[in-house]
Design an enzyme around this catalytic site. Sequence first.
Site, PDB file in Angstrom:
ATOM      1  N   CYS A   1      54.211  21.887  35.235  1.00  0.00           N
ATOM      2  CA  CYS A   1      53.899  23.271  35.589  1.00  0.00           C
ATOM      3  C   CYS A   1      52.418  23.549  35.335  1.00  0.00           C
ATOM      4  O   CYS A   1      51.859  23.143  34.313  1.00  0.00           O
ATOM      5  CB  CYS A   1      54.763  24.228  34.766  1.00  0.00           C
TER       6      CYS A   1
ATOM      7  N   CYS B   1      50.359  26.513  32.088  1.00  0.00           N
ATOM      8  CA  CYS B   1      49.691  26.272  30.805  1.00  0.00           C
ATOM      9  C   CYS B   1      48.982  24.914  30.863  1.00  0.00           C
ATOM     10  O   CYS B   1      49.467  23.986  31.507  1.00  0.00           O
ATOM     11  CB  CYS B   1      50.699  26.243  29.646  1.00  0.00           C
TER      12      CYS B   1
ATOM     13  N   CYS C   1      60.725  29.427  30.676  1.00  0.00           N
ATOM     14  CA  CYS C   1      59.282  29.555  30.507  1.00  0.00           C
ATOM     15  C   CYS C   1      59.022  30.142  29.137  1.00  0.00           C
ATOM     16  O   CYS C   1      59.472  31.246  28.827  1.00  0.00           O
ATOM     17  CB  CYS C   1      58.684  30.446  31.592  1.00  0.00           C
TER      18      CYS C   1
ATOM     19  N   GLN D   1      46.708  44.580  31.955  1.00  0.00           N
ATOM     20  CA  GLN D   1      46.509  43.337  31.213  1.00  0.00           C
ATOM     21  C   GLN D   1      47.827  42.586  31.042  1.00  0.00           C
ATOM     22  O   GLN D   1      48.886  43.192  30.860  1.00  0.00           O
ATOM     23  CB  GLN D   1      45.889  43.619  29.847  1.00  0.00           C
TER      24      GLN D   1
ATOM     25  N   PHE E   1      34.045  49.663  36.134  1.00  0.00           N
ATOM     26  CA  PHE E   1      35.235  48.887  36.475  1.00  0.00           C
ATOM     27  C   PHE E   1      36.402  49.404  35.615  1.00  0.00           C
ATOM     28  O   PHE E   1      37.067  48.654  34.914  1.00  0.00           O
ATOM     29  CB  PHE E   1      35.026  47.387  36.249  1.00  0.00           C
TER      30      PHE E   1
ATOM     31  N   ASN F   1      31.585  50.780  44.931  1.00  0.00           N
ATOM     32  CA  ASN F   1      31.464  49.326  44.940  1.00  0.00           C
ATOM     33  C   ASN F   1      30.350  48.930  43.974  1.00  0.00           C
ATOM     34  O   ASN F   1      29.165  48.958  44.327  1.00  0.00           O
ATOM     35  CB  ASN F   1      31.165  48.815  46.345  1.00  0.00           C
TER      36      ASN F   1
ATOM     37  N   ASP G   1      33.741  46.401  32.133  1.00  0.00           N
ATOM     38  CA  ASP G   1      34.933  45.525  32.098  1.00  0.00           C
ATOM     39  C   ASP G   1      35.175  44.970  33.502  1.00  0.00           C
ATOM     40  O   ASP G   1      36.129  45.351  34.179  1.00  0.00           O
ATOM     41  CB  ASP G   1      36.144  46.320  31.604  1.00  0.00           C
TER      42      ASP G   1
ATOM     43  N   CYS H   1      36.164  38.503  31.368  1.00  0.00           N
ATOM     44  CA  CYS H   1      37.205  37.492  31.578  1.00  0.00           C
ATOM     45  C   CYS H   1      36.603  36.193  32.109  1.00  0.00           C
ATOM     46  O   CYS H   1      37.326  35.312  32.571  1.00  0.00           O
ATOM     47  CB  CYS H   1      38.291  38.006  32.518  1.00  0.00           C
TER      48      CYS H   1
END
EC number: 2.1.1.190
Length: 443
Positions: free
Chosen positions: A72, A75, A154, A268, A297, A346, A367, A399
């Site tokens: 999978c 992960c 899972c 999140q 954002f 934008n 963010d 991120c």
Amino acid sequence: MPIAQIESLDHEGHGVAHVDGKTIFIDGALPGEVVEYSSYRKKPNFESAQAVRILQHSSQRVTPRCPHFGVCGGCSMQHLEPAAQVAAKQRVLEDNLWHIGKVKAERILPAIYGPTWGYRHRARLSARLVVKKGGMLIGFHEKRSSFIADMQSCEVLPRFVSDLLLPLRTLIASLSIAQRMPQIELAVGDDVTALVLRNMDPLTPADELQLQAFIQQHSTPAQPLQFWLQPKGPDTAYPLYPLDAPRLCYRLPEFGIEMPYKPTEFTQVNPHINQVLVKRAIDLLDPQPGEQIADMFCGLGNFTLPIARRGAQVLGMEGSRQLCQRALENASHNGLSHLTRFTEANLFEIDEAGFAALGDFDRMLIDPPRDGAIELVKSLGTALARRPDALKRIVYVSCSPSTLARDAGVLVNVHGYRLMAAGVVNMFPHTAHVESIAWFERP
């Protein structure tokens, strides 16, 4: 079969080795290990490979909990002890800041981490009828493949959701449009779990009865379920059954905030980490009553409303009209309309004139998605020149360590900010995904 000594981990969690002057990136290998490997991609300057046998084990290697690990693609780091995963991500962050942005944090923040299993409250599962594999498959894609992993459980999904994987296979296979339902989107809220079926054709009355029977069998007072349908794009999603289910939402108890949302809207993945992240972001930003704050954002108001709860006036900006509307509704829902306003924009194309036209801000939270906020941070020059004490503090939630590092380079080396502190946020345990938070101060 070739043998390599693993020197480090790269930003995707692969072991890095050098053999005959060539860099080898090896899946499933850890620093300090000696492994036999098999290459699946060969380029002039590097190779990508899979560890076949571990000849010398790292003390940080653990047995993966999930039986599907290695097949999978959900992960990639279950074989590495969780604390070592966090340390590896911290190194990735620091390396990116220095090598890309030419900046170094004056202080490393303690890592934000939490439950390492059952944490994933958002997921997009693929569904496909595969006769050769015995019928309907539902799950994440296999590593380096478009095939769906044959998942029967899972470990990163909540247990009650993991337990639904096999019953969902049976359900989807029984529908008249089994081959026209390629995706199930999962949203686990505080009061209900929504399962959004991407139905490319209409359901029949018999199909709807099947879905109702599934809810009646598997929904409980402690874990209520609700089916949604999504016939086209995300905006077309609507609740199907039961219509009297609790409203999908999550809460931020620290700030007394409740956030309703649609299951196709961005929230999140890890609510436990999100609560801690929001608190740290607000503590670092330190908004004061009456100050003017920009939340760039802003999404559905995840940071905007906690900032407003501290008494500051907040402008939230977001590129999605739907999320701006949701943020507006959430501000009203929490009694914060008088302290917030939201604008669709934008931010990937904003320039100095556009930012200066927004007015003066005392502090700013950023963010962005993985692309970062390069045009936004470049656009600050006019506003900073116009008012020496403007934007005295910026908190950046990221991120992507590479785009954070690039944007940090502009903030520090062009606009004169100091990078006071930075640290990782382990939003996605057992993956190589690195989220982080950074605090910039203008002298």
